[in-house]
Design a protein around this motif. Sequence first.
Motif, PDB file in Angstrom:
ATOM      1  N   UNK A 144     -13.718  -3.130   4.886  1.00  0.00           N
ATOM      2  CA  UNK A 144     -12.654  -3.865   4.201  1.00  0.00           C
ATOM      3  C   UNK A 144     -11.728  -2.851   3.539  1.00  0.00           C
ATOM      4  N   UNK A 145     -10.472  -2.834   3.926  1.00  0.00           N
ATOM      5  CA  UNK A 145      -9.550  -1.862   3.348  1.00  0.00           C
ATOM      6  C   UNK A 145      -8.521  -2.512   2.433  1.00  0.00           C
ATOM      7  N   UNK A 146      -8.330  -3.806   2.580  1.00  0.00           N
ATOM      8  CA  UNK A 146      -7.303  -4.447   1.765  1.00  0.00           C
ATOM      9  C   UNK A 146      -7.665  -5.884   1.433  1.00  0.00           C
ATOM     10  N   UNK A 147      -7.355  -6.233   0.217  1.00  0.00           N
ATOM     11  CA  UNK A 147      -7.542  -7.605  -0.227  1.00  0.00           C
ATOM     12  C   UNK A 147      -6.262  -7.992  -0.963  1.00  0.00           C
ATOM     13  N   UNK A 148      -5.516  -8.923  -0.388  1.00  0.00           N
ATOM     14  CA  UNK A 148      -4.211  -9.252  -0.977  1.00  0.00           C
ATOM     15  C   UNK A 148      -4.345  -9.941  -2.324  1.00  0.00           C
ATOM     16  N   UNK A 149      -5.496 -10.561  -2.574  1.00  0.00           N
ATOM     17  CA  UNK A 149      -5.678 -11.179  -3.884  1.00  0.00           C
ATOM     18  C   UNK A 149      -5.806 -10.091  -4.956  1.00  0.00           C
ATOM     19  N   UNK A 150      -6.646  -9.111  -4.667  1.00  0.00           N
ATOM     20  CA  UNK A 150      -6.858  -8.032  -5.632  1.00  0.00           C
ATOM     21  C   UNK A 150      -5.581  -7.211  -5.804  1.00  0.00           C
ATOM     22  N   UNK A 151      -4.889  -6.959  -4.714  1.00  0.00           N
ATOM     23  CA  UNK A 151      -3.633  -6.201  -4.802  1.00  0.00           C
ATOM     24  C   UNK A 151      -2.643  -6.930  -5.708  1.00  0.00           C
ATOM     25  N   UNK A 162      -3.232 -16.882  -6.079  1.00  0.00           N
ATOM     26  CA  UNK A 162      -3.539 -17.750  -4.938  1.00  0.00           C
ATOM     27  C   UNK A 162      -2.542 -17.434  -3.819  1.00  0.00           C
ATOM     28  N   UNK A 163      -3.041 -17.426  -2.608  1.00  0.00           N
ATOM     29  CA  UNK A 163      -2.184 -17.027  -1.481  1.00  0.00           C
ATOM     30  C   UNK A 163      -0.929 -17.891  -1.406  1.00  0.00           C
ATOM     31  N   UNK A 164      -1.122 -19.202  -1.558  1.00  0.00           N
ATOM     32  CA  UNK A 164       0.026 -20.098  -1.438  1.00  0.00           C
ATOM     33  C   UNK A 164       1.036 -19.837  -2.535  1.00  0.00           C
ATOM     34  N   UNK A 165       0.561 -19.503  -3.722  1.00  0.00           N
ATOM     35  CA  UNK A 165       1.477 -19.223  -4.827  1.00  0.00           C
ATOM     36  C   UNK A 165       2.224 -17.908  -4.615  1.00  0.00           C
TER      37      UNK A 165
END
Length: 656
Positions: A144-151, A162-165
């Motif tokens: 796992x190299x990336x997590x858009x939530x954590x970023x 939240x992704x949708x937000x």
Amino acid sequence: MMELFPYLPKPKGDKKVLRDLKVRERTVQVPKNFTFVQSIAGLQECARIIKERKQFVFDLETTGLDWADYAVCIGIAVRIATGMIRVFIIPTNMAYAMYNFTAAEIREHLGDVFEDESISKIGHNVKFDQHHMHNTYGVDTNGITDDTMIAMHLLNENESHKLVDIAETWLAIDGWKIKQDGHFNVWPLGMAQTYLGKDCETTLLVYEFQQKQFAQLSVLKKLYDEVEIPNIQIAYEMEQYGIAWDGFYYDTVMKPEVQSKRAAARAKVQAVIGPVNLDSPSQVAAALFDGLRLPRINGNALDKKVLHRLIKYDVEQARQVGRELVIENFIEYRKYATLDKMFVQELPLHVVDGRIHTNNKTCGTRTGRWACMRPNMQQLPKAAIGPLIRRAFIPSKGNVLVTMDYGQIELRWLAHFSGDEKLIAAFASGEDIHTATCLLMFPTQITLAELKADKDHPLRVRAKTINFGILYGMGPQLLADTINAQARTAADIITVDDARALIKRWFDTFPKIKKYVNDTKVMVGEYGFVTTILGRKRRLPDAKLPDPMLSSMAERQAVNSRIQGSAADLLKVAQLKIRQFLLDTHYPFRMLLAVHDELVFEVPEAWLRHNEAALDELTAVMRNAMTLVVPVVVSVDLLHRWGDKIHDDDFFEEAV
DNA sequence: CTCAGGAGCGCG
DNA sequence: AAAGCGCGCTCCTGAG
């Protein structure tokens, strides 16, 4: 020099932002050439392309979130992230799919690409998908190299992650939500495909957006790559393993004890005020203030402090009228009702196969700490009543629990950041820090010998309360209240003016801390954010506002965030180093929980008896995770049950 | 009926 | 003069 303002653009509506981002379309389109996989050959093609491209975005759709729920994984979506546009939708439980793949088929054809460390995976809240990949398909996810939530949380901790937000707020993507009744697995096929495809597509867009931000924020990127992302694996492993639960102890001791005491206290209270709902503060307030005509201390408030002040009126009135006491019994009721509601009734709901698997929230706080939920293992009772609850948590068979705590770590960070010689010297002396600060504050009024003989001496209480309160910007009123709540005699009571003088004395004693606190406030007012030791940001735009109530709150938050956040950074680094240490040495410790400044492990008892030195080695890893200007102290406890400490001497003597 | 906010309280 | 920082969880309450 600190970086200027956070680079992140303002939320939606800001035209400049949209221009800068060059968002091509306002609606995410699932690429035309997406593949709804319906054959083994299709799965094999997906795996082949992943191996070629070495990087992909993935997302799972499921029916449930919790360990204790019956959760079904409905399908996997894979989006190739480099060099080509390919999307694969892989159904495993879609009612209207012609063919749903079995776990064995997923494992056989996709297992190796998910397990391959060298293939980069991108996702949104990847730990969630990681659990489902494991629990549903028996596939481990590495690389796992990336997590858009954590970023997102690092790039702006004040916005929803939240992704949708994110899509709506930062990328101005509309028409994203799909309205459809019923569980995802019975959605019409086209809609389900579109939904999965859009999730992946949006994650990819967000990922690209975030990488642009990170390109200008090297310190934050380093924190992301080297601390936050690797820690996903640690949180994942702790959750997978869980902590053992003693159902017999729960049934025979914890539950009966708490619930009988709650019921008994309720009966006593209701004998006086009638059958009011004791869980309704407003009903109880009416019964006490209007019914019994006890004095209103603070409006209709009925918290612990008010209740304690009501005791004397209750006793007096009960004597005059010849009735039973009510306030003390209501305090007793509160205590056991809280235990009952928060722990006794809650904890067993989360037991799966004899273990509790908490959910560590990697983006749970604005300071960088972890939060955790369902259940919240960071809020188990600790003081006098604590063991009654904690004893239900036990090591796996043949193991003991080991806890390792950082001692006064936030005050140590204060010493580190401020460089205050006296506080540094106090820590360097190795003396109890509250005792040491007490001596520095009141050198002519008390001696070390006197303090050692009386740990609850009023002067030490004052010093200790300020030591903690100062980190949070405590004011004189609350300081006075807090100190007075600990008073043993009337002579120990102080006024608000006394408290104000104490604060002044504290800052006079540690002049560089005063400067440090002031500098932090100036800095947050100037830049609108503060940073932790590893460059984690806390954005506090309110610090720039003219309203003193809002700006001073932001200043307090700034002072605290730097300290609390650096302590969180330290623990996270320590966890990474410990994990590596355990991989290198093959010591059989298992990390179970992280509680802000404490780690809980279990280790085979027989092994530990013959490897006592391992405890020192492990604490050394924790102590040396970072270098501060003051010593870092880690204390260790061994426990047969959580809440029941073992004396080390006894433990290791038995081994002889 | 659902939902958000407050009160209250557990932890660091 | 003054709401002390960071959380999660329960219940109650009032609004829609």
